[in-house]
Design a protein around this motif. Sequence first.
Motif, PDB file in Angstrom:
ATOM      1  N   ARG A  36       0.923  -1.094   0.007  1.00 42.04           N
ATOM      2  CA  ARG A  36      -0.051   0.038   0.109  1.00 42.04           C
ATOM      3  C   ARG A  36       0.669   1.316   0.096  1.00 42.04           C
ATOM      4  O   ARG A  36       0.105   2.443   0.393  1.00 42.04           O
ATOM      5  CB  ARG A  36      -1.092   0.015   1.159  1.00 42.04           C
ATOM      6  N   ALA A  37       2.114   1.329  -0.235  1.00 40.63           N
ATOM      7  CA  ALA A  37       3.067   2.152  -0.318  1.00 40.63           C
ATOM      8  C   ALA A  37       2.796   3.016  -1.435  1.00 40.63           C
ATOM      9  O   ALA A  37       2.356   2.393  -2.570  1.00 40.63           O
ATOM     10  CB  ALA A  37       4.413   1.877  -0.270  1.00 40.63           C
ATOM     11  N   ASP A  38       2.974   4.348  -1.609  1.00 37.92           N
ATOM     12  CA  ASP A  38       2.668   5.135  -2.782  1.00 37.92           C
ATOM     13  C   ASP A  38       3.672   4.776  -3.615  1.00 37.92           C
ATOM     14  O   ASP A  38       4.916   4.569  -3.412  1.00 37.92           O
ATOM     15  CB  ASP A  38       3.057   6.829  -2.381  1.00 37.92           C
ATOM     16  N   GLY A  39       3.176   4.498  -4.942  1.00 35.27           N
ATOM     17  CA  GLY A  39       4.142   4.292  -5.976  1.00 35.27           C
ATOM     18  C   GLY A  39       4.668   2.949  -6.083  1.00 35.27           C
ATOM     19  O   GLY A  39       5.690   2.544  -6.765  1.00 35.27           O
ATOM     20  N   ASP A  48      -7.799   1.051   5.659  1.00 30.41           N
ATOM     21  CA  ASP A  48      -6.350   0.770   5.942  1.00 30.41           C
ATOM     22  C   ASP A  48      -5.853  -0.031   6.824  1.00 30.41           C
ATOM     23  O   ASP A  48      -5.729  -1.277   6.746  1.00 30.41           O
ATOM     24  CB  ASP A  48      -5.648   2.178   6.006  1.00 30.41           C
ATOM     25  N   ARG A  83      -7.303   4.937   3.996  1.00 29.67           N
ATOM     26  CA  ARG A  83      -6.130   4.959   3.150  1.00 29.67           C
ATOM     27  C   ARG A  83      -5.755   6.196   2.687  1.00 29.67           C
ATOM     28  O   ARG A  83      -6.370   6.834   2.676  1.00 29.67           O
ATOM     29  CB  ARG A  83      -6.258   3.911   1.908  1.00 29.67           C
ATOM     30  N   PRO A  84      -4.386   6.159   2.408  1.00 30.59           N
ATOM     31  CA  PRO A  84      -4.007   7.405   1.994  1.00 30.59           C
ATOM     32  C   PRO A  84      -4.624   8.061   0.829  1.00 30.59           C
ATOM     33  O   PRO A  84      -5.236   7.383  -0.113  1.00 30.59           O
ATOM     34  CB  PRO A  84      -2.264   7.392   1.541  1.00 30.59           C
ATOM     35  N   ASN A  85      -4.906   9.563   1.044  1.00 33.59           N
ATOM     36  CA  ASN A  85      -5.549  10.234  -0.039  1.00 33.59           C
ATOM     37  C   ASN A  85      -7.134   9.972   0.104  1.00 33.59           C
ATOM     38  O   ASN A  85      -7.807  10.216  -1.033  1.00 33.59           O
ATOM     39  CB  ASN A  85      -5.025   9.952  -1.382  1.00 33.59           C
ATOM     40  N   ARG A  86      -7.533   9.310   1.041  1.00 33.76           N
ATOM     41  CA  ARG A  86      -8.999   9.124   1.182  1.00 33.76           C
ATOM     42  C   ARG A  86      -9.554   9.866   2.354  1.00 33.76           C
ATOM     43  O   ARG A  86      -8.826   9.753   3.499  1.00 33.76           O
ATOM     44  CB  ARG A  86      -9.184   7.531   1.801  1.00 33.76           C
TER      45      ARG A  86
END
Length: 1003
Positions: A708-711, A883, A905-908
């Motif tokens: 679930r890490a960015d990129g 998450d 989760r990120p960006n949520r």
Amino acid sequence: MVALPALPNVGAAVGRVLATAQNGLEVLRFGGLDTGTEPAPFSVVENEKMFRLRRYFPDTPTTGPQVVLVPPMMVSANVYDVTEHNGAASILHRAGITPWVIDFGSPDAEEGGMERTLADHVVAVSRAIDLIVEATGKDVHLAGYSQGGMFAYQAAAYRRSKSIASLITFGSPVDVLAALPLGLPANLVVPGAEILADKVFNRLWVPGWMARAGFQLVDPVKTARSRIDFLRKLHDRDALLPREDQRRFIEAEGWVAWSGPAVAELLRQFVVHNRMVSGGFVINGELVSLTEITCPVLAFLGDADDIGQPLAVRGILRAAPSASVFESRVPVGHFGLVVGSTAGAHTWPTTAEWVLWRSGLAERPPLVEEMPDTPDPHGSGVSLSSRITHGIGSLADASAGVSRDLLVMANTLQRSSRAVAQESVRTVPRLFRLGQIQSGTRISLGKLMSENCKRAPKQELFLFENRVLTHADVNTRIDNVVAGLVECGVRPGQHIGVLMDTRPSALVVVAALSRLGGVAVMLAADGDVREMLRLADSSVIVTDPGHLDQATRVCDRVLVLGGGSGDTRTIERADGSSVIDMEQIDPESVQMPSWYRPDPGLAGDLAFVLFTRGAGQLAPWPVTNHRFAQSAFGAASAAGLTVRDTVYCLPPLHHASGLLTTLGATVVGRSRIALSNGVDADTFTAEVDRYGITVVSYTWTMMRDIVRADGFRINQHNPIRLFMGSGMPVGLWDDVVASFPRARVLEFFATADGSAILANVSADKVGSMGQSLPETNPVEIAAYDLEDERLIIDDAGFVRRAEVAEPGLLLARNRQRFDTSATVLRDVFAPHDRWEVSGHLFVRDLADDLWFLGSLDSIIRTSDGPVYVPPVEQSLSRMPTTDQVVAYGVGEPGRQIAVAALTLRPNRKSDSLTVTQLRIALGELGSHQRPHLIHVVDEIPVSDAYRPVSAGFARRGLPHPGAKVWYRDSEGHYRRYTRSAAATLGWSAKAGAGGSVPAAAEN
């Protein structure tokens, strides 16, 4: 008038006989006919122990591109200059390219040649590149034929593509096991190759005549036909001369010896383990993967090549995902790729055009195309028609081709039967040994590691920080640490705390304590270490420099290991009494006492002490050698671990997944253990490829920081086949499977006393704990009355077995009467039976797979029934916005309020979570088994084993009303938890401090 028959031309016949005799005599005396050709001129510009570096046409300037050609081990370097005009050196020179050739010589004529290893050749290629770059100031195009191409790939990876303009290979296999010569099945070749590597070529070497014979035996009919044709044309010198240089090279002059160690390493690394495609091969103690190749690649494929078959050659596309990969197909066999008329007309002109194109001096060659990312319809890549068309259509070879094509057509059936057979070969001996263990059987971690060292001392064991330690290396280190422990006064049976990061030194300490007969008390740095020492009756800690301060605060005697003998942190603190630097102890000077006997541990002996927490209380978890063996052998069998696996050990050793599932199972499977510096996406992706990871071990939410890490990006052809561990939330499980579609998740469950070991071996039910492992204790689900907290008795007076979908208590039937700390019941389901009580609730489905409902002390006891924590957490974890999630109870038992806290989760944003999502996520749970309150939080803390921790939320009580909180109404639906709703319901935020909760709160 009748015509008379023509008289034979006696003169012509005599002339033919004389010509045959004359040419035959020349062949007998000189080994062949004098063609009058001269080799291309070259000079040796560097002469080193491993090689001589030839520069062809030395009188011309080196202004153009530079190409260095690498021969295979068994073929002379002259392979690139067999014919005067069609040879590689001449054609490349005419195109304005400077050709260089690495000449390894013949090992049997070189000093120390028969001791050469595969790594020596790769390092030699790398050294030659440096010499050429130094002399010309230009990057080189690195090319190699057959195994020389494998050297080129390996050298490029070893150098991380530094100073390499492009790679060019000719019939060089990468995915060796995908298409073996003559269509031989890998499951037959691999065991034989392993035996040859370990038992034969560690003593023998391959002379040149044997290499020649082996090459010719690949196609004996063609070899025989060529010789017959030569004899039939022996009278016609003009017909023979164009191919005479090539014939003499193949028949006699072109072959050199192989050193035994190099052949053994070739078989072990690139046949048995197939590490060209999976990564993790070793060059001079450094781990290397072809994923490090970033320069462009051109691979020549022979349509009729039965040695470097196209499917095996095309493995480079998967092995080097960062490279641009091209191919050029040539209608020849293996040798015809580089020698002969077709090579002169196709291979070498195309090579020259490629070099000029990559150098910006020409257009892309017309015979070069991008390598397709699809399987070849012919399976191996060599069709039956190609074999016949190109003269390899002998009966034996045609049969091999047909067999190969038929094998591909029946691929599913073959894979299934092979998998069953291989699994039986691996599993049966392990389970048989496990079933034979009695209380007096000698079995321990130390003993298993000793056995592995005796079996394969040179096999790699630990991979860490790009370094490699063999079984022999590790075994020596273990014995040295044992000597150090003895010198420090440690004796068998003594409880010794281990407070260390998961590093090779930590694994060595644990194994050394086992070899000595001590008990390793596995300490968690984020826990109450002082209390752990008290509970385990331990007064000594072995630690690493990083935990030295923490260890000295809680213990009066600390032994420090790791960091090297010059670690300043340890030297400054070591006083020889309370703090001892074990790195300063010379093991050779230690006089081992008469009582010392390596690996004395019996099955019934205590081996380790782990810790568990229940109802807020820390409790010791004693693990005997038998419990360790049950977990280790069972997990190794369930995971199918073999010597060809590399297991990525991410969990800490103080967690059961790290000690039992990972270390224990890996030792039983004789697999390699890769250790990491941290859990993050970049490190993970780099080390998976570099180490050749096939199995990843985990605990709880550990994989969250990766998938679930960015990129996050992972090579889609990565070698991972399995994730194994315990506690993974099903939502994260879904993400892992989505990120690694060719892998499966093997979830284990073990009770605190180790009496029950479950595994979801089929991996087809996300979230299931599966069934008990074979040869471990059988389990049963007993009907249990939660309200009265007792087992339910049937009419016959025995405990009733729980029905399908009925929650019940897990019991384990212990076949051997080892000491146990668990509650033991007798006459449970039948007279004279003996069962251990686990304290965990499960439910079974129609297939007898078990689903975890939590421990007895984790149940949230509300006024209208129990709420089970795991199903709530698992259901909410599958929402696309979630998450992490934890569930907990607030209030007094019997009137508790069930609360779930989750992070997004990120960006949520919190408004992305809707009541519809909550209703769908919890739809499979009964309305009274759903949490009363659900609230979004900024962060959920995790332990150092990555387990989400809910204790802090429970202590704070109920969440305050707000936009990020939802409550369950009387119909089981969720609504925003506003101040007015809170007032209507009458819930108190102080309920967590023991305050009462009105009955209305349970609606």
